[in-house]
Design an enzyme around this catalytic site. Structure first.
Site, PDB file in Angstrom:
ATOM      1  N   HIS A 109       0.859  -1.178   0.000  1.00 25.30           N
ATOM      2  CA  HIS A 109       0.000   0.000   0.000  1.00 25.30           C
ATOM      3  C   HIS A 109       0.899   1.233   0.000  1.00 25.30           C
ATOM      4  O   HIS A 109       2.029   1.189   0.495  1.00 25.30           O
ATOM      5  CB  HIS A 109      -0.864   0.083   1.260  1.00 25.30           C
ATOM      6  N   ASP A 112       2.272   2.102   3.411  1.00 26.81           N
ATOM      7  CA  ASP A 112       3.192   1.106   3.970  1.00 26.81           C
ATOM      8  C   ASP A 112       4.645   1.522   3.819  1.00 26.81           C
ATOM      9  O   ASP A 112       5.487   1.178   4.648  1.00 26.81           O
ATOM     10  CB  ASP A 112       3.029  -0.250   3.270  1.00 26.81           C
TER      11      ASP A 112
END
Length: 446
Positions: A109, A112
């Site tokens: 993501h 992340d």
């Protein structure tokens, strides 16, 4: 503290031994017993057939916390003072583990891999810095990106959804995140881009205009597809079905509901599905059902590998361990010609009490071996032929006569009914032989 912990993060996984194939008799906990990446299986190497991927979010971002308690993992990058330094240390540690596991792909993501951002400009700046770093790490390691995605569900702004939010300003912020994440995925050579609508649903109909939210979601997805073509991204756009949790009801609950949604908004040729095992079981379905349904509807894209706990009934995201289940899934994939752009992504996390670097590595090693073993079983099933032969024989009547005419649209209801009348007999059922078929599976799962 920051400098010390930065040094610790660089060494966190590097002390672990390199995972290599040693065969089924190995007693080395860091060895692959079945995953020989160069072994040929139905015309491709194991590495090509499985396209295994390590995910960022559970493996490197989660600190071990749950709704009842704080995290206990204490990874070095979780304790660093500077958020940018922590994000960079996390990225470097991730590529250390990728190298140790010797798996070809990873997934992430946006949030992340970057420092935390609040404003739109911060988000763009910090993600771009992260992508530049990832480019360098990928160039030096040979690692490839299976897919990228935007996290449009964790921040409090998304408590009422992203594209389905009643506030269009929040939907616009979500559009920014998706645009930047799709651009980043394209820049990094990703094979796919995934949209998981974690909060694209509702908790109560009392405050929800369902029809408008579906239109918002449909238009948002159309914008994503338009942008894909604008920038020349050649990978697949994938939706990840899930029935509920965190919302009471999510609009993309199963493969079939996604298919109906895509048809309504004219996107059935533009979007495929990323199927997660634990999401399938939360919907009351089996993993193999969702995979076969995706192939039947020409929607199959990629897979997230994990499992739930049957006693919990929620998304526990445990590493897979059901050899029979994943064997049948891989048989479907092999029979359909393989994964194409997709892959097998370990969207799984170690248990909260598994706190060491060794635990993280060994969880992946065991799951990799499970998939390799299942791949060999799936190949054996196809070569054995009994399962496929029985299924073809069971439907053989539809290959000619009135069955073929019905499927081809050559007869109307009167003609079919008159055929039954002219036959003047009661047709007899034929045994489905389920127990024998299950016995054959048991014989071939080894």
């Amino acid at each position: 503290m920051t400098k010390h912990l930065d040094s610790a993060s660089r060494e966190y996984f590097k002390s672990l031994p390199q995972a290599r194939y040693e065969g089924q008799d190995s007693t080395n906990d860091f060895a692959y017993r079945y995953y020989d990446k160069n072994r040929m299986v139905m015309g491709k190497s194991m590495e090509e057939q499985l396209r295994l991927s390590v995910c960022f979010w559970h493996t490197f971002c989660w600190d071990g916390s749950d709704v009842f308690g704080a995290g206990g993992f204490h990874r070095p990058w979780h304790q660093m003072d500077d958020p940018k330094d922590a994000a960079a240390a996390k990225r470097e540690a991730a590529f250390d583990l990728f190298s140790i596991l010797d798996l070809p792909f990873y997934s992430f993501h946006d949030v992340d891999v970057m420092a935390p951002a609040e404003t739109a400009q911060e988000h763009v700046t910090y993600l771009n810095e992260a992508v530049e770093h990832l480019e360098g790490l990928m160039a030096s390691s040979g690692q490839k990106l299976l897919w990228g995605t935007a996290n449009n569900f964790s921040h409090p702004r998304y408590m009422a959804g992203a594209s389905t939010n009643p506030n269009p300003d929040i939907a616009a912020f979500a559009a920014l995140q998706v645009r930047e994440a799709l651009n980043a995925t394209h820049r990094l050579g990703g094979s796919n881009y995934v949209l998981w609508g974690g909060r694209e649903g509702y908790d109560t109909i009392l405050n929800t205009k369902i029809g408008q939210e579906l239109d918002q979601l449909g238009r948002f997805l159309s914008l994503v597809v338009e942008h894909k073509h604008k920038i020349g991204f050649t990978g697949d756009i994938l939706i990840e079905p899930k029935p509920h949790e965190p919302t009471k009801h999510q609009y993309d609950s199963t493969v079939q509901t996604v298919h109906a949604f895509l048809q309504r908004y004219g996107l059935e040729r533009e979007v495929r599905v990323n199927i997660e095992a634990n999401h399938a079981t939360l919907a009351g379905l089996s993993f193999e059902h969702e995979v076969d349904m995706a192939f039947a509807l020409d929607l199959f894209g990629s897979l997230d590998l994990n499992r739930g706990d049957p006693q919990n009934g929620w998304d526990t995201d445990q590493f897979p361990n059901d050899l029979r289940e994943v064997t049948l899934v891989l048989k479907s994939i092999l029979s359909a010609g393989g994964l194409r752009n997709g892959g097998l992504n370990f969207d799984a996390k170690v248990r909260r009490q598994s706190i060491t670097a060794e635990d993280v590595a060994q969880a992946h090693i065991g799951a990799v071996d499970l998939m390799a073993r299942a791949l060999l079983n799936a190949e054996a099933m196809i070569q054995d032929g009994r399962l496929d032969q029985f299924r073809e024989q069971r439907y053989a009547g539809w290959q000619g006569g009135i069955g073929a005419k019905m499927l081809a649209g050559e007869v109307n209801l009167d003609a079919v009914a008159d055929f039954a009348l002219s036959s003047n007999h009661a047709p007899n059922p034929v045994s489905g032989r389920q127990e024998w078929l299950e016995n054959v599976v048991t014989q071939l799962v080894r």
